[in-house]
Design a protein around this motif. Sequence first.
Motif, short mmCIF file in Angstrom:
data_model
loop_
_atom_site.label_atom_id
_atom_site.label_comp_id
_atom_site.label_asym_id
_atom_site.label_seq_id
_atom_site.Cartn_x
_atom_site.Cartn_y
_atom_site.Cartn_z
N ILE A 79 0.99 -1.33 0.00
CA ILE A 79 0.00 -0.08 0.02
C ILE A 79 0.69 1.32 -0.02
N ALA A 80 0.70 2.05 -0.83
CA ALA A 80 1.46 3.18 -1.16
C ALA A 80 0.94 4.32 -0.34
N VAL A 81 1.24 4.83 0.62
CA VAL A 81 0.85 5.72 1.60
C VAL A 81 1.04 7.21 1.27
N ASN A 82 0.47 8.04 1.18
CA ASN A 82 0.79 9.46 1.18
C ASN A 82 1.16 9.85 2.80
N HIS A 83 2.38 10.58 2.94
CA HIS A 83 2.82 10.63 4.35
C HIS A 83 1.98 11.55 5.15
N LEU A 84 1.32 12.60 4.14
CA LEU A 84 0.50 13.63 5.15
C LEU A 84 -0.94 12.70 5.55
N GLU A 85 -1.09 11.80 4.99
CA GLU A 85 -2.33 11.12 5.21
C GLU A 85 -1.97 10.24 6.33
N GLY A 86 -0.74 9.89 6.54
CA GLY A 86 -0.46 9.14 7.85
C GLY A 86 -0.46 10.07 8.94
N HIS A 87 0.02 11.36 8.86
CA HIS A 87 -0.23 12.60 9.70
C HIS A 87 -1.78 12.77 10.05
N ALA A 88 -2.56 12.83 9.07
CA ALA A 88 -3.75 13.18 9.13
C ALA A 88 -4.83 12.00 9.82
N LEU A 89 -4.34 10.87 9.69
CA LEU A 89 -5.40 9.78 10.08
C LEU A 89 -4.84 9.48 11.87
N THR A 90 -3.62 9.94 12.01
CA THR A 90 -3.08 9.45 13.54
C THR A 90 -4.04 9.44 14.52
N ALA A 91 -4.58 10.73 14.45
CA ALA A 91 -5.67 10.98 15.74
C ALA A 91 -6.92 9.60 15.82
N ARG A 92 -6.92 9.10 14.82
CA ARG A 92 -7.99 8.00 14.82
C ARG A 92 -7.52 6.73 15.43
N LEU A 93 -6.10 6.71 15.27
CA LEU A 93 -5.52 5.49 15.92
C LEU A 93 -5.40 5.67 17.37
N THR A 94 -5.05 6.88 17.94
CA THR A 94 -4.51 7.16 19.14
C THR A 94 -5.86 7.51 19.90
N ASP A 95 -6.70 8.34 19.37
CA ASP A 95 -8.10 8.77 19.99
C ASP A 95 -9.23 8.32 19.75
N GLY A 96 -9.26 7.61 18.16
CA GLY A 96 -10.66 7.14 17.83
C GLY A 96 -11.34 8.43 17.42
N VAL A 97 -10.70 9.41 17.08
CA VAL A 97 -11.63 10.38 16.29
C VAL A 97 -12.53 10.25 15.15
N ALA A 98 -13.63 10.54 15.24
CA ALA A 98 -14.62 10.42 14.15
C ALA A 98 -14.44 11.45 13.04
N PHE A 99 -14.91 11.31 11.74
CA PHE A 99 -14.79 12.09 10.67
C PHE A 99 -15.97 13.06 11.08
N PRO A 100 -15.99 14.24 10.40
CA PRO A 100 -15.15 14.90 9.70
C PRO A 100 -14.20 15.76 11.27
N TYR A 101 -12.89 15.90 10.85
CA TYR A 101 -12.33 16.86 12.19
C TYR A 101 -11.19 17.85 11.16
N LEU A 102 -10.94 18.70 11.75
CA LEU A 102 -9.97 19.74 11.49
C LEU A 102 -8.46 19.53 11.74
N LEU A 103 -7.74 19.50 10.89
CA LEU A 103 -6.29 19.13 10.95
C LEU A 103 -5.28 20.21 10.87
N LEU A 104 -4.61 20.49 11.88
CA LEU A 104 -3.48 21.48 11.92
C LEU A 104 -2.06 20.79 11.57
N LEU A 105 -1.61 20.55 10.47
CA LEU A 105 -0.34 19.67 10.38
C LEU A 105 0.99 20.89 10.40
N VAL A 106 1.74 20.70 11.58
CA VAL A 106 2.92 21.62 11.52
C VAL A 106 4.23 21.03 11.50
N SER A 107 5.02 20.90 10.66
CA SER A 107 6.27 20.23 10.73
C SER A 107 7.59 21.03 9.98
#
Lengths: 225, 375
Positions: B125-153
């Motif tokens: 599975i070819a993963v978009n790195h940004l998608e990895g960041h974007a979906l992490t909160a669903r792994l750690t906190d089970g956050v449901a869609f939709p949500y607002l993401l601030l990606l700062v790296s």
Amino acid sequence: MLILAIDTALDACSAALFDSEANRVVAVETEVIGKGHAERLMAMISAVMTKASVDFNAIDRIGVTVGPGSFTGIRVGLATARGLALAAGKPVVGVSTLEAIAREASTDKPFMVALDARRGELYTQLYDGNHSAISDPQLLTIAEATTALTAALKPQVFGSGAPLLAEAQPSATIQVLGLTAYPDIENVARITAVTAAQSEPPKPLYLRAPDAKPQTRGVVERRGD
Amino acid sequence: MASFGISLRMSQSQTIVLGIETSCDETAASVVVRDGAGHGRILSNVVRSQVEEHAAYGGVVPEIAARAHVELLDGIIVRALADAGLGFADLDAVAATAGPGLIGGVMVGLMTAKAIAMVHGLPVIAVNHLEGHALTARLTDGVAFPYLLLLVSGGHSQFLAVEGVGTYRRLGTTIDDALGEAFDKTAKLLGLPNPGGPNVERAALAGDATRFAFPRPMLGKGRLDFSFSGLKTAVRNAAEAIAPLRDVDVADLAASFQAAVTDIIAQKSATALADFARDTGQQAPTLVVAGGVAANKAIRSALTATTEAFGADLVVPPIALCTDNGAMIAWAGLERLATGDISGQGDMDMPARARWPLDASASPKLGSGRLGTKA
């Protein structure tokens, strides 16, 4: 011994299955593509495996060119070979592109393998009449390589870098044995068969350092107190 | 979401993915399992940072990074499997970052993933790195869609509306430097060591944030876009005007810089939340923060205040999962598998991509930073 050999270090993209007991190539895929090895290699490996009707359990050893060559190409081959070796639990052997190319030189006198490394430089290695290496692989300027070459009694050069040396020294009697620019995958497999497998996986042979200089510019002066 | 009461059928339908991440200066591999109810659990998470390899160069050198990845990655995968107590035969798929990022490193990870997948007959599975960041909160906190993401790296600064797996709407991005990059460049000009973020933050602790009135670029315009390049120049000008710098000057400059970016992030986040709430009709939306800058305590506390004032939830995954890691790649692969959306996957010819915007409809922004504006 059934060997899977792969090469993506230079202009060719190749995969082959070689039976060292029978001394024959079982299946081979090779194409001169220049770039885009990463997108072609897996299909070639898959094709030779299908053609020979074998799976990875049947393979005894994996051989891969480690350079010198394109940095990206070297890594594509090595990452693949090391990944296959890890996943299949098979040993992997690194093969020098210079050594594989040297096998194609038809001479019984000493010679230099020289590959065009661009930027006026060459990847070189000296071989004796038995095609055994008598120097380490080296990155040399054209001038340095010319000096090393003309020190020989009867200077002979083989590889894509040969014209650069012949042009640089028109008065010298440099004999160009051939212009081979990439290894024949069969030779990569043959060298793999006779190389002792190491416990550590093979590493790249870049010969050239990365283009990067330590940066101290742009730091605002600090008071030394 | 409670995870008790999982039936036998559900436990049998668990899926296990190996995730590989090599897009910048971390060589990482992880094994993550997702149960039939959609809950994820990290079985191993091995990250080898290359900070030392790049320290002398004041930033990540792509060729040095690529060289390190190819020598380190197979050993990292061995450790990730050993830590998980699993073998290749236990895997259902292999996921790898295929971009965006430094292409030499991405290729190493992707080829390694393809090789493992080929031997074991697994989908890759070819993963978009940004998608990895974007979906992490669903792994750690089970956050449901939709949500607002601030990606700062170090490579990205953007607001994304995360509407579903594969459905991302970019609301704003940087037009020049990424925020992490601004921290790194500030650290460098102040003579602070790499990595810049933690060292600027440490220096700022002892500083007076009001001594220098640095600009807050783009606060009034561009709404949700960022610009950090001018701020960096202002810090340089202020530092050069008072050089040679005493330790207290460095502390004050660091504190004033951090105060400026914190203001920018907090105010833009408030605007983004208002837009997001209006678009989704959500009364109490969730703001998820990802990326290495999420480790900055000043920024986190400002975001806490912003979300509290708005009545929104703030989710910041553990820092080890905000910075680059293999678990987020494995999880993104698991989410893709669960939605059945792995079209074009399993195709061994798929390329590594230096640029790969998550929101394909968003137009590229002007300017480029150290790592390039990658999305």
